[in-house]
Design a protein around this motif. Structure first.
Motif, PDB file in Angstrom:
ATOM      1  N   UNK B  10       0.808  -1.211   0.000  1.00  0.00           N
ATOM      2  CA  UNK B  10       0.000   0.000   0.000  1.00  0.00           C
ATOM      3  C   UNK B  10       0.844   1.265   0.000  1.00  0.00           C
ATOM      4  N   UNK B  11       2.104   1.133   0.397  1.00  0.00           N
ATOM      5  CA  UNK B  11       3.027   2.265   0.348  1.00  0.00           C
ATOM      6  C   UNK B  11       3.113   2.833  -1.071  1.00  0.00           C
ATOM      7  N   UNK B  12       3.080   1.937  -2.070  1.00  0.00           N
ATOM      8  CA  UNK B  12       3.323   2.378  -3.445  1.00  0.00           C
ATOM      9  C   UNK B  12       2.251   3.308  -3.996  1.00  0.00           C
ATOM     10  N   UNK B  13       0.958   2.906  -3.908  1.00  0.00           N
ATOM     11  CA  UNK B  13      -0.036   3.860  -4.427  1.00  0.00           C
ATOM     12  C   UNK B  13      -0.005   5.182  -3.664  1.00  0.00           C
ATOM     13  N   UNK B  14       0.227   5.111  -2.357  1.00  0.00           N
ATOM     14  CA  UNK B  14       0.264   6.344  -1.572  1.00  0.00           C
ATOM     15  C   UNK B  14       1.405   7.238  -2.058  1.00  0.00           C
ATOM     16  N   UNK B  15       2.576   6.630  -2.208  1.00  0.00           N
ATOM     17  CA  UNK B  15       3.750   7.383  -2.649  1.00  0.00           C
ATOM     18  C   UNK B  15       3.543   7.944  -4.057  1.00  0.00           C
ATOM     19  N   UNK B 382       1.215  -4.215  -8.376  1.00  0.00           N
ATOM     20  CA  UNK B 382       1.310  -5.375  -7.491  1.00  0.00           C
ATOM     21  C   UNK B 382       0.326  -5.209  -6.333  1.00  0.00           C
ATOM     22  N   UNK B 383       0.195  -3.958  -5.867  1.00  0.00           N
ATOM     23  CA  UNK B 383      -0.749  -3.704  -4.774  1.00  0.00           C
ATOM     24  C   UNK B 383      -2.181  -4.019  -5.195  1.00  0.00           C
ATOM     25  N   UNK B 384      -2.491  -3.698  -6.457  1.00  0.00           N
ATOM     26  CA  UNK B 384      -3.850  -3.980  -6.959  1.00  0.00           C
ATOM     27  C   UNK B 384      -4.249  -5.423  -6.718  1.00  0.00           C
ATOM     28  N   UNK B 385      -3.271  -6.317  -6.859  1.00  0.00           N
ATOM     29  CA  UNK B 385      -3.550  -7.746  -6.707  1.00  0.00           C
ATOM     30  C   UNK B 385      -3.977  -8.086  -5.295  1.00  0.00           C
ATOM     31  N   UNK B 386      -3.532  -7.261  -4.352  1.00  0.00           N
ATOM     32  CA  UNK B 386      -3.780  -7.588  -2.952  1.00  0.00           C
ATOM     33  C   UNK B 386      -4.848  -6.703  -2.354  1.00  0.00           C
ATOM     34  N   UNK B 391     -11.438  -0.256  -6.508  1.00  0.00           N
ATOM     35  CA  UNK B 391     -11.008   0.992  -5.885  1.00  0.00           C
ATOM     36  C   UNK B 391      -9.631   1.395  -6.401  1.00  0.00           C
ATOM     37  N   UNK B 392      -8.764   0.406  -6.551  1.00  0.00           N
ATOM     38  CA  UNK B 392      -7.420   0.693  -7.052  1.00  0.00           C
ATOM     39  C   UNK B 392      -7.494   1.283  -8.464  1.00  0.00           C
ATOM     40  N   UNK B 393      -8.420   0.744  -9.268  1.00  0.00           N
ATOM     41  CA  UNK B 393      -8.565   1.250 -10.628  1.00  0.00           C
ATOM     42  C   UNK B 393      -8.978   2.704 -10.621  1.00  0.00           C
ATOM     43  N   UNK B 394      -9.911   3.025  -9.701  1.00  0.00           N
ATOM     44  CA  UNK B 394     -10.364   4.407  -9.631  1.00  0.00           C
ATOM     45  C   UNK B 394      -9.213   5.335  -9.245  1.00  0.00           C
ATOM     46  N   UNK B 395      -8.419   4.909  -8.267  1.00  0.00           N
ATOM     47  CA  UNK B 395      -7.293   5.744  -7.834  1.00  0.00           C
ATOM     48  C   UNK B 395      -6.281   5.932  -8.942  1.00  0.00           C
ATOM     49  N   UNK B 396      -6.006   4.837  -9.668  1.00  0.00           N
ATOM     50  CA  UNK B 396      -4.920   4.931 -10.634  1.00  0.00           C
ATOM     51  C   UNK B 396      -5.284   5.863 -11.787  1.00  0.00           C
ATOM     52  N   UNK B 397      -6.574   6.155 -11.963  1.00  0.00           N
ATOM     53  CA  UNK B 397      -6.947   7.123 -13.004  1.00  0.00           C
ATOM     54  C   UNK B 397      -6.345   8.497 -12.722  1.00  0.00           C
ATOM     55  N   UNK B 398      -6.141   8.790 -11.441  1.00  0.00           N
ATOM     56  CA  UNK B 398      -5.572  10.097 -11.080  1.00  0.00           C
ATOM     57  C   UNK B 398      -4.153  10.265 -11.609  1.00  0.00           C
TER      58      UNK B 398
END
Lengths: 208, 567
Positions: B10-15, B382-386, B391-398
């Protein structure tokens, strides 16, 4: 020895269980079968035992393998082998490299000796340098079994491993797998929806 | 990579969100404040509307705004229509493989290299007029034409169209690959429609929503590009983005306030353009329904116009590169000679001196921003898998947001912010600024392949060797070697092409091949310009070729070796 103790799985944040709690034992060298229609949670059960359960699910109860509690262990420390429907041989490795991947930290000579030995058992002598893409379906399936067993698992999970093979090959391959499990003297758990795949006199559990 | 040790990812999407959004948001914020008169670091502390009033009172603002929007919309629109047209006639036909191979290098070459090439080709003293003079035109001196940098921005439109056509064609082809194309074509043709008709009536309406993001990025880019417009765009007035950039770099610092207002005005204009495009795309299906269902059958129309269009684009791009090559070896080359009178190797021999520093800085910036982006992207995927996929897809659009905001609208503000953190003019700051634009493209080119990886390979691997991290490298990363290599190449070429981030955040202390090429293009020595542009184009081409050669097997050639790393 594998023991399941009141094992059940539910969606995280949902009280309902996928199937009623399971309790049974599988002795070394024995193959037990879990049956049920598709979608009943067979693969999820295997994922819980293998340690690859998605976060959407929560498992409760006990899974004990040779006196070790599995549920709290990460996949890498469970020593549980899996055979899937697809052989999942690594396409960028050749036969020998795929098998070598499963071996522990052994010398090169020792590795070559053992690989030659298991290939001979599977009637694949001399196939070391073959490209994975150039093997037949039956050959790939056998290499895949050899690979699982070279890792010396304490339990083998079989996730409908026969269902993609044609009929003639299927019976032959099934006998090969069961013979290997017997020789290794480890418990095995088979999920399938086909009665033909279940060995004679095996214990069968229906998921419901 | 089990459930138990997956959470730390989860560190990765946050970073990544931090890396992407902090520059964007703080950049916009510190552009907004100066536009209302507040820029304490330069001594402006009086809130006022003066900057805005000055902006709209400025005699060039309105015309420049019109030029920006028109050239951007025209070039992107033409690029989309011609890409669709070419696709409907060539996709998966005999010519397609050839076409793909010919267009691929054009994807790698930076926009501004192509623009400079076009100037060398089309300018009054360019190759085209040289080849026609004096026998046809009678000119023995270059005429005073405005065949490039024309006041209507047509040469700018041409340059942008030429560069965006292959990009859109490529994105459309990827999207088309995800549709049941052969079945649709078979059904449509069995109903008596021509192949191209099936494309326009059935397939293209399904394609448009799938290329929404690339199209928006193209529009935003074309309306706000500075380097290309400086080289080949109109000058009096220039486009709004160039005008704003001139205000930001004006020796009178009070112009920066008007620049900030102008930057936000450009942002508003581009925002409206993007909204109009979204609205059009959304209603296109409904409006065109009558036409799609009118039942008229045409006999197959000739493929020749599509072929001609492609040939013309390639000829133009090819000649632009050839003339560059000739200039780099030219010594004396008077108008209207077709070829230089005397040749030399001197420019290339001196290149070791004048190009060494920009070359190495380009290379270092590109390598570090690409590696950083790759690390973050792989971590996020990799985080998406876990985690919860949706929700991860929505965030990654940013992550794509920086592609839709004009660079000039937030880089000035970012400079103000980094000045406070004492990061401006430093490697870290410039690498960060590059990463903001590199990461979206790395993510875009990697995500589909990465998500498509059969995770059971990892489960099988870990059940075999009990080493998640080693399996991750030897199995997952190795099997994904090709898409990763391509993503690296894409990111690399994006970084090499960056102009404004290097100038704004580098505070003039960084010179790359791109900043040098743009600076030289306006009146610098053509021979040196040519060498700079060739190097600037060769670097990404080289990396792309390496990526094409990558296979999982090559990555793990010294196989027995990798196992001895195990302890």
């Amino acid at each position: 020895m594998l023991e399941l103790n009141q094992l059940s799985i539910r969606f995280s944040g949902d009280a309902r269980h996928l199937f009623s709690p399971l309790s049974f034992e599988v002795a070394p060298g024995e193959v037990a079968a879990v049956m049920g229609p598709s979608g009943c949670g067979k693969s999820t059960l295997l994922a819980a035992i293998a340690g690859t359960l998605s976060r959407c699910f929560t498992a409760s109860g006990e899974i004990v393998l040779n006196q070790r509690q599995l549920l709290k262990l990460p996949q890498a420390r469970r020593r549980v082998g899996i055979l899937f429907q697809d052989d999942l041989l690594f396409p960028h490795f050749n036969v020998e490299q795929n098998l070598r991947f499963a071996l522990g930290d052994v010398s090169r000579d020792e590795a070559e000796r053992r690989i030659a030995q298991v290939l001979e058992q599977a009637e694949l002598s001399g196939y070391q340098q073959r490209d994975i893409g150039h093997l037949s379906g039956g050959q790939r399936a056998r290499v895949s079994v050899l690979r699982s067993l070279l890792a010396e698992p304490e339990l083998l999970l079989l996730d409908e491993p026969f269902s993609k093979l044609d009929k003639a090959l299927r019976a032959q391959f099934r006998e090969f797998v069961f013979a290997q499990i017997k020789a290794m003297n480890i418990p095995a758990l088979l999920v399938t929806h086909d009665h033909d795949d279940v060995p004679h006199a095996a214990q069968v559990h229906a998921l419901q | 990579m089990t459930r138990i040790d997956g959470r730390w990812l989860g560190v990765f999407p946050a970073l990544t969100l931090l890396v992407m959004l902090v520059p964007l948001l703080s950049g916009l914020w510190y552009t907004l404040l100066p536009s209302f008169g507040y820029l304490p670091s330069l001594g402006f502390e009086q809130w006022s509307l003066q900057a805005w009033q000055a902006l709209f009172a400025h005699p060039l603002t309105l015309q420049a705004s019109g030029l920006s929007v028109l050239s951007g919309v025209l070039s992107s629109g033409l690029a989309l229509i011609s890409a669709l047209y070419v696709l409907s006639h060539c996709y998966h036909r005999a010519s397609w493989r050839w076409l793909q191979r010919a267009f691929a290098p054009m994807l790698a070459v930076p926009h501004v290299a192509l623009a400079i090439g076009l100037v060398f080709l089309l300018a009054p003293s360019g190759w085209v007029l040289r080849s026609l003079s004096p026998w046809l035109t009678g000119f023995s001196y270059p005429p005073l034409w405005q065949s490039v940098q024309d006041p209507y921005g047509l040469s700018l439109v041409l340059a942008l169209w030429l560069k965006e056509l292959p990009f859109l064609l490529f994105m459309l082809a990827v999207a088309a690959g995800q549709l049941p194309l052969n079945a649709s074509l078979a059904v449509g043709q069995s109903l008596g429609y021509s192949r191209a008709q099936v494309w326009w009536r059935v397939i293209i309406p399904q394609l448009l929503p799938r290329v929404r993001l690339p199209m928006l990025a193209v529009l935003a880019f074309a309306c706000s590009v500075v380097d290309v417009a400086q080289v080949i765009g109109p000058t009096k007035p220039p486009t709004l983005a160039v005008l704003v950039w001139q205000w930001f770099s004006h020796s009178d610092v009070s112009f920066r306030l008007m620049g900030a207002a102008g930057a936000l005005w450009l942002l508003a204009l581009i925002g409206s353009v993007l909204l109009v495009y979204l609205w059009l795309e959304r209603h296109y299906l409904r409006w065109s329904l009558d036409w799609q269902l009118n039942g008229r059958r045409h006999r197959p129309r000739s493929d020749k116009p599509a072929g001609l269009l492609v040939a013309a684009a390639m000829l133009l791009a090819g000649l632009a590169m050839v003339v560059m090559l000739i200039w780099s070896f030219a010594w004396r080359w008077r108008f209207p000679d077709m070829l230089p009178q005397t040749w030399q190797l001197g420019t290339w021999q001196q290149a070791a001196e004048f190009a060494y520093s920009p070359f190495s800085q380009s290379l270092l910036l590109a390598l570090s921003s690409v590696l950083l982006s790759l690390l973050l992207c792989i971590g996020c995927l990799e985080y998406e898998l876990h985690s919860d996929r949706a929700r991860a897809l929505r965030w990654s659009k940013l992550f794509y947001l920086p592609l839709l905001v004009p660079q000039v609208a937030f880089l000035f503000g970012l400079q103000v912010q980094l000045l406070k953190w004492q990061l401006d003019g430093r490697w870290l700051g410039v690498i960060w600024a590059h990463t903001v634009f590199v990461l979206p493209y790395v993510f875009l080119s990697l995500a589909d392949n990465y998500r498509g990886f059969d995770q059971r390979y990892m489960q099988a691997a870990v059940s075999l060797n009990h080493r998640p991290l080693l399996s991750f490298v030897q199995i997952k990363l190795a099997m994904l070697a090709k898409p990763i290599a391509v993503a690296i190449a894409v990111g690399f070429s994006v970084s090499i092409a960056q102009y404004l981030p290097t100038l704004f955040i580098g505070a003039g202390r960084f010179s790359t091949l791109t900043t040098e090429a743009v600076a030289l293009a306006s009146g610098g020595d053509r021979r040196i310009t040519a060498v700079m542009v060739i190097l600037q184009s060769l670097l990404p081409l080289l990396v792309f070729s390496l990526a094409q050669l990558t296979t999982p097997k090559r990555v793990f050639k010294p196989f027995s070796w990798t196992f001895h790393v195990r302890t």
